[in-house]
Scaffold this active site. Sequence first.
Site, PDB file in Angstrom:
ATOM      1  N   GLY A  45       0.841  -1.189   0.000  1.00  0.00           N
ATOM      2  CA  GLY A  45       0.000   0.000   0.000  1.00  0.00           C
ATOM      3  C   GLY A  45       0.878   1.241   0.000  1.00  0.00           C
ATOM      4  O   GLY A  45       1.993   1.212   0.507  1.00  0.00           O
ATOM      5  N   GLN A  50       2.955   9.871   1.433  1.00  0.00           N
ATOM      6  CA  GLN A  50       4.271   9.220   1.553  1.00  0.00           C
ATOM      7  C   GLN A  50       5.227   9.609   0.430  1.00  0.00           C
ATOM      8  O   GLN A  50       6.424   9.364   0.529  1.00  0.00           O
ATOM      9  CB  GLN A  50       4.111   7.697   1.578  1.00  0.00           C
ATOM     10  CG  GLN A  50       3.400   7.192   2.831  1.00  0.00           C
ATOM     11  CD  GLN A  50       3.285   5.683   2.794  1.00  0.00           C
ATOM     12  OE1 GLN A  50       2.358   5.144   2.198  1.00  0.00           O
ATOM     13  NE2 GLN A  50       4.229   4.996   3.411  1.00  0.00           N
ATOM     14  N   CYS A 100       5.719  -0.234   7.452  1.00  0.00           N
ATOM     15  CA  CYS A 100       5.377   0.946   6.658  1.00  0.00           C
ATOM     16  C   CYS A 100       6.615   1.404   5.909  1.00  0.00           C
ATOM     17  O   CYS A 100       7.693   1.479   6.496  1.00  0.00           O
ATOM     18  CB  CYS A 100       4.875   2.053   7.590  1.00  0.00           C
ATOM     19  SG  CYS A 100       4.450   3.579   6.738  1.00  0.00           S
ATOM     20  N   LEU A 101       6.469   1.716   4.627  1.00  0.00           N
ATOM     21  CA  LEU A 101       7.622   2.153   3.832  1.00  0.00           C
ATOM     22  C   LEU A 101       8.230   3.443   4.390  1.00  0.00           C
ATOM     23  O   LEU A 101       9.408   3.710   4.180  1.00  0.00           O
ATOM     24  CB  LEU A 101       7.215   2.349   2.365  1.00  0.00           C
ATOM     25  CG  LEU A 101       6.761   1.089   1.614  1.00  0.00           C
ATOM     26  CD1 LEU A 101       6.286   1.449   0.209  1.00  0.00           C
ATOM     27  CD2 LEU A 101       7.861   0.039   1.555  1.00  0.00           C
ATOM     28  N   HIS A 142      -4.706   1.164   7.354  1.00  0.00           N
ATOM     29  CA  HIS A 142      -3.338   1.696   7.520  1.00  0.00           C
ATOM     30  C   HIS A 142      -3.125   2.910   6.601  1.00  0.00           C
ATOM     31  O   HIS A 142      -2.617   3.945   7.036  1.00  0.00           O
ATOM     32  CB  HIS A 142      -2.325   0.576   7.199  1.00  0.00           C
ATOM     33  CG  HIS A 142      -0.894   1.011   7.210  1.00  0.00           C
ATOM     34  ND1 HIS A 142       0.031   0.515   8.097  1.00  0.00           N
ATOM     35  CD2 HIS A 142      -0.211   1.903   6.421  1.00  0.00           C
ATOM     36  CE1 HIS A 142       1.209   1.093   7.864  1.00  0.00           C
ATOM     37  NE2 HIS A 142       1.088   1.925   6.849  1.00  0.00           N
ATOM     38  N   GLU A 143      -3.544   2.774   5.340  1.00  0.00           N
ATOM     39  CA  GLU A 143      -3.336   3.864   4.380  1.00  0.00           C
ATOM     40  C   GLU A 143      -4.235   5.060   4.687  1.00  0.00           C
ATOM     41  O   GLU A 143      -3.832   6.210   4.507  1.00  0.00           O
ATOM     42  CB  GLU A 143      -3.566   3.381   2.939  1.00  0.00           C
ATOM     43  CG  GLU A 143      -2.661   2.232   2.491  1.00  0.00           C
ATOM     44  CD  GLU A 143      -1.183   2.464   2.739  1.00  0.00           C
ATOM     45  OE1 GLU A 143      -0.726   3.625   2.657  1.00  0.00           O
ATOM     46  OE2 GLU A 143      -0.474   1.487   3.036  1.00  0.00           O
ATOM     47  N   HIS A 146      -2.720   7.463   6.955  1.00  0.00           N
ATOM     48  CA  HIS A 146      -1.768   8.402   6.339  1.00  0.00           C
ATOM     49  C   HIS A 146      -2.483   9.665   5.843  1.00  0.00           C
ATOM     50  O   HIS A 146      -1.921  10.751   5.892  1.00  0.00           O
ATOM     51  CB  HIS A 146      -1.041   7.749   5.155  1.00  0.00           C
ATOM     52  CG  HIS A 146       0.086   6.844   5.560  1.00  0.00           C
ATOM     53  ND1 HIS A 146       1.149   7.266   6.315  1.00  0.00           N
ATOM     54  CD2 HIS A 146       0.310   5.530   5.302  1.00  0.00           C
ATOM     55  CE1 HIS A 146       1.992   6.248   6.501  1.00  0.00           C
ATOM     56  NE2 HIS A 146       1.503   5.183   5.901  1.00  0.00           N
TER      57      HIS A 146
HETATM   58 ZN    ZN Z   1       2.387   3.309   5.927  1.00  0.00          ZN
END
Ligand code: ZN
Length: 185
Positions: A45, A50, A100-101, A142-143, A146
Site C-alpha cells: 500500500g 508518503q 510501513c515504507l 493503515h493507508e 496516512h
Molecule cells: Zn504506511
Amino acid sequence: MIYPIIGLGHPTLRKIAKPIDKDYPELEKLIADMYETMYAADGVGLAAPQIDLSIRLVVIGFRPYDEKTDTYGPVAEQHTLINPEILEYIGEKEYFNEGCLSIPDIHEDVLRTEGIVMRWFDENWQMHEDEIHGMFARVAQHEYDHLEGKVFTDHLSTLRKTMLKRKLNDVISGKVRTSYRMKRK
Ligand code: ZN
C-alpha cells in the site's frame, strides 16, 4: 517514474491530506507512478502523503510471493482509492504485524477491526461503497491513517513506543538503510 518516499519526521506525514477532483493534473500518470513506486519498494500500500503529496489518494496491491525463489508473481488484486471514507468499523478487533515504507525496519502488532465499510472512487471515478474484509481492510485502514496525518506506530502503547524510541529516532534522523530511495526533509 519511481518517487522517493518520505520518512517519519517529515512534516507532510502529519498533515491532513486534501480531497482531489477530476481536474487534478495528470492523475492517471500519478496513479501509475504510485503503483510503480509501491511495487519497486515491495509494499502492499502507498498513500500520496508518503511521496510528499498531501492529497487523498491511495494505491493498494497484492502479489503472490514465492519464498523459495524470493520473487513476486503477477498482481493478483489492486485497488485505487480516491477520497476514501471509512463509514463503519465492523467485525472483531484483531492484531496484525504491520510495517510501513515510511518507517523502515519497524514491524509491530497493531489492533484494528477485521472489516470496514468504505466509500471511495476508483481510478475511473466510479464510486464504490462496500463492506471489505481481510488484507484489503487491514491495508486500507493503515493507508487511510496516512491521509489523516497518522502512522501505524501511533496506535502502539506508550510503553511500546518508549521501547522503540531509539529505532524511531533512527528513522527520524535518516539513519536507516532501505532498498528504495527515501527523501529527507
Ligand atoms: Zn504506511
